[in-house]
Design a protein around this motif. Structure first.
Motif: not given
Length: 92
Positions: A4-5, A40, A44, A48, A51-52, A54-55, A58
């Motif tokens: 997923p990443k 992101y 968010y 998303n 998910e955003d 988490k991005k 990262d």
């Protein structure tokens, strides 16, 4: 199973982030990472959601790794975002 990443449409023989880190100036690569964190985190709630976030995490983790490796200096981050360097100086 797709990571997923790292969705399948990102699969390539060349990892873009590795290439960018090797070929961009430190300041430009750092700006790319921090810019994506801002992107992101800002979007968010309306795009998303988790998910955003988490991005953003990262990209922030990658920026933290650069900082810990000694490749980022707080003053360069401050200058990139228009923060007066005086605000970062030790007040002790």
């Amino acid at each position: 199973m797709t990571n997923p990443k790292r969705p399948s449409h990102y699969e390539s023989k060349i990892d873009p982030l590795t290439y960018m880190k090797a070929n961009m100036s430190q300041a430009n690569y750092e700006g790319f990472l921090i810019g994506n964190v801002i992107k992101y985190v800002t979007r968010y709630p309306k795009k998303n959601g988790l998910e955003d976030l988490k991005k953003a995490r990262d990209y922030l983790d990658k920026a933290i790794d650069l900082y810990e490796e000694g490749h980022i200096h707080a003053s360069s981050v401050a200058k990139a975002f228009g923060v007066p360097v005086k605000l970062l100086e030790d007040k002790s």
